[in-house]
Design an enzyme around this catalytic site. Sequence first.
Site, PDB file in Angstrom:
ATOM      1  N   HIS A  72       0.852  -1.186   0.000  1.00  0.00           N
ATOM      2  CA  HIS A  72       0.000   0.000   0.000  1.00  0.00           C
ATOM      3  C   HIS A  72       0.890   1.239   0.000  1.00  0.00           C
ATOM      4  CE1 HIS A  72      -4.034  -1.774   1.642  1.00  0.00           C
ATOM      5  NE2 HIS A  72      -3.502  -2.517   0.708  1.00  0.00           N
ATOM      6  N   LYS A 292       1.622  -0.257  15.152  1.00  0.00           N
ATOM      7  CA  LYS A 292       3.030  -0.307  15.544  1.00  0.00           C
ATOM      8  C   LYS A 292       3.424  -1.533  16.358  1.00  0.00           C
ATOM      9  CE  LYS A 292       4.311   3.339  13.501  1.00  0.00           C
ATOM     10  NZ  LYS A 292       4.218   2.836  12.156  1.00  0.00           N
ATOM     11  N   TYR A 380       4.075   6.494   9.926  1.00  0.00           N
ATOM     12  CA  TYR A 380       3.228   5.358   9.602  1.00  0.00           C
ATOM     13  C   TYR A 380       4.009   4.275   8.874  1.00  0.00           C
ATOM     14  CZ  TYR A 380      -1.159   2.920   8.697  1.00  0.00           C
ATOM     15  OH  TYR A 380      -2.159   1.991   8.695  1.00  0.00           O
TER      16      TYR A 380
END
Length: 385
Positions: A72, A292, A380
């Site tokens: 992604h 995470k 991210y």
Amino acid sequence: MRTKVGIVGAGPAGLLLSHLLHLRGIESVVLEKRSREYCERRVRAGVLEQGTVDVLNEAGVGERMRREGLPHHGIELRYGGAGHRIPFEKLIPGRSITVYGQQEVVKDLIAARLAAGGEIHFEVPDVALHDLTGSPYITFQGERLDCDVIAGCDGFHGVSRPAVPEGELTFFEREYPFAWLGILARVKPSAEELIYARTERGFALHSMRSPEVSRFYLQVPPDEQVENWPDDRIWAELKARLETVPGFTLETGEILEKGVTPMRSFVTEPMQYGRLYLAGDAAHIVPPTGAKGLNLAVADVRVLTQALDHWYRTGSTELLDAYSATCLKRVWRAQHFSWWMTTLLHTFDSDDAYGRRLQTSYLDYVTSSDAAATTLAENYVGLPW
């Protein structure tokens, strides 16, 4: 029994540590209280940072991930009746995420360890740690495993952290006034990338595990019971929170699994005591909003592998002594990012109009400023090692 590194826990942290040590000629034994089937089927995280993908590939266990994982290059923040894409490829060139379930990582690591003759003992009861500041050893089922060091990779509820004498560790924690209701559904994803949706009804997340299987989360009260959520109610609430932009329709289908996950932040300092080294959820927990948890576990064992390798090659404990401080730099950065994503996207006190205005203001800033969006994207996809 004797080994160099005794590893408690056959989750991603313990298995990857064992494999990375094997590649450096350092023997280990893994002890796990659950069955192999449980470890390979437990659905957990699914977003792998760029650094995690790189480590798995470098370790030779990334073939199936490269074939079946879903790269992604952005995520969508959905609020106020509109969707806003955070484009990783523009903001952080060359870095992305891969959607690949934690249970799939576990399967790959177990297969690799067993193929290499690695020792993994499943369904091991009564594990206990001893003499952590001297000559450490582990007892289980009437057996004794002597080792040079012990790696506690057995999660938040494991036996490793409680084996440290009271007062030797400091705990930092925060509990959130909500939980996540998560489901796994046999349905084609309704979007190509993850959708983080903030609504007045609460937060929702649209994720996926494969082209045929989707993962969804709903913000619910912290004491919510999964029995209160029949399938029809789940789909109705997901539609109410996700079908908020023109032209978007949520696909529905068979729900395979459902469960409620509490939301908490937790950090242990230090992450070591004597010859015990804590890694992954045994040392820290993050709310899943920032994706995470698994990635921090991989970062921990990468640092620990390098430190152990250095010790066995040179006799120097310099890197082992610095293990906790080295890991905690990344841990606290991830803690902040996960807390920030959580507070940005969830509904808190329904009467807090001021707080809701602040959330909207910051969402507007993140989705209109390249500088702010870059900060989100950089955290991210994962900070460089």
